[in-house]
Design an enzyme around this catalytic site. Structure first.
Site, PDB file in Angstrom:
ATOM      1  N   HIS A  46      -2.026   0.943   6.868  1.00 26.13           N
ATOM      2  CA  HIS A  46      -1.738  -0.436   6.487  1.00 26.13           C
ATOM      3  C   HIS A  46      -2.601  -1.461   7.232  1.00 26.13           C
ATOM      4  O   HIS A  46      -2.734  -2.592   6.769  1.00 26.13           O
ATOM      5  CB  HIS A  46      -0.256  -0.752   6.741  1.00 26.13           C
ATOM      6  CG  HIS A  46       0.676   0.060   5.898  1.00 26.13           C
ATOM      7  ND1 HIS A  46       0.739  -0.056   4.538  1.00 26.13           N
ATOM      8  CD2 HIS A  46       1.580   1.019   6.240  1.00 26.13           C
ATOM      9  CE1 HIS A  46       1.643   0.778   4.062  1.00 26.13           C
ATOM     10  NE2 HIS A  46       2.161   1.452   5.066  1.00 26.13           N
ATOM     11  N   GLU A 150       9.837   9.302   5.069  1.00 28.27           N
ATOM     12  CA  GLU A 150      10.028   7.911   4.702  1.00 28.27           C
ATOM     13  C   GLU A 150      10.350   7.715   3.226  1.00 28.27           C
ATOM     14  O   GLU A 150      10.250   6.599   2.707  1.00 28.27           O
ATOM     15  CB  GLU A 150       8.782   7.099   5.073  1.00 28.27           C
ATOM     16  CG  GLU A 150       7.490   7.646   4.519  1.00 28.27           C
ATOM     17  CD  GLU A 150       6.265   6.933   5.068  1.00 28.27           C
ATOM     18  OE1 GLU A 150       6.423   5.886   5.716  1.00 28.27           O
ATOM     19  OE2 GLU A 150       5.138   7.432   4.846  1.00 28.27           O
ATOM     20  N   ASP A 176       9.857   2.170   4.766  1.00 28.58           N
ATOM     21  CA  ASP A 176       9.548   2.857   3.521  1.00 28.58           C
ATOM     22  C   ASP A 176      10.772   3.559   2.945  1.00 28.58           C
ATOM     23  O   ASP A 176      10.890   3.692   1.720  1.00 28.58           O
ATOM     24  CB  ASP A 176       8.415   3.853   3.738  1.00 28.58           C
ATOM     25  CG  ASP A 176       7.053   3.185   3.705  1.00 28.58           C
ATOM     26  OD1 ASP A 176       6.737   2.556   2.682  1.00 28.58           O
ATOM     27  OD2 ASP A 176       6.327   3.268   4.698  1.00 28.58           O
TER      28      ASP A 176
END
Length: 254
Positions: A46, A150, A176
């Site tokens: 990310h 996740e 997530d």
């Protein structure tokens, strides 16, 4: 020669404390490494971090006890390989939902016959100040395989996932997990908490170490008591934001 003090902490049943680094800056890593974190996870999933930046960030942990690890963007070997060759001692793989996913993640980190990593660690031996042959021998045992639990599908398959050969740590990702259940940003939602608890129980029943995210020191202490052995205390941006905000508190701006 042992490379990875995080592995020693895991074997001793002691928790390791880390943070996630998203800012492409060796200076940020230098500051955070000297703050006392056991490990820093460089976020290439990310964060806007490219390979040259990640290499310099790994190097920026030198001279400290902080161990550099990297979260890659997908479960493919070629993403992990250059980071290992730069000196990362752990690779975190996102969205591991099956035993096959977990086995592939672990195999990418080890030299044959244990895995599929091939020769070319030009810089890792320099980072860890040891001959290449000794580095390669140590890497197969000291580089840690981190998988992220996740998604609700991973929770459903948790008993099989933690049986995967070569996996060292399974980290429960609350953000997530909430997203996979349609509860965006609601990590405290009862359905999200129930899924995380189910994953937690499955991991604790295995030989894989349990990892997770804490949003406060009190929560971190509670997680240690429940058996967590790798805890992330925030992101660089969130820690920076909180520190900057605290510097402004209590000042009369009239």
């Amino acid at each position: 020669m042992s490379l990875n003090r995080i592995k020693a902490l895991l074997q001793a049943g002691k928790p390791s404390l880390g943070a996630i680094v998203t800012i492409p800056s060796p200076q940020v890593v230098q500051v955070m490494a000297r703050a006392g974190f056991d490990l820093l996870l460089i976020d290439m999933e990310h964060g806007p971090i490219d390979l040259p930046s990640a290499h310099t960030m790994i190097l920026a942990t030198a001279g400290t006890d902080t161990i550099p690890m990297v979260r890659i963007a997908a479960n493919v070997p070629w993403l992990a390989k250059p980071l290992l060759d730069a000196g990362a001692l752990g690779i975190a793989v996102p969205m591991v939902c099956t035993k096959t996913d977990a086995e592939a993640a672990a195999a990418a980190l080890r030299y044959p016959p244990a895995g599929g990593r091939m020769w070319g660690p030009f810089y890792a031996p320099l980072r860890w100040n040891m001959p290449m042959r000794e580095y390669m021998q140590a890497a197969n045992t000291d580089v840690l395989s981190l998988i992220t639990i996740e998604h609700i599908d991973a929770v459903r398959n948790i008993a099989e996932i933690v049986e995967a050969k070569g996996v060292d740590v399974a980290i429960i990702g609350p953000g997530d997990m909430a997203t996979s259940l349609g509860h965006y940003g609601q990590v405290d939602h009862p359905e999200v908490q129930a899924a995380m608890l189910q994953a937690e129980k499955g991991i604790l029943q295995s030989s894989v170490a349990l990892g997770g995210v804490a949003f406060s020191p009190d929560q971190a202490n509670q997680m240690v008591d429940r058996g967590y052995r790798m805890i992330f205390l925030g992101f660089d941006w969130s820690l920076l934001q909180r520190g900057a905000a605290s510097a402004l508190q209590g000042i009369n701006r009239l």
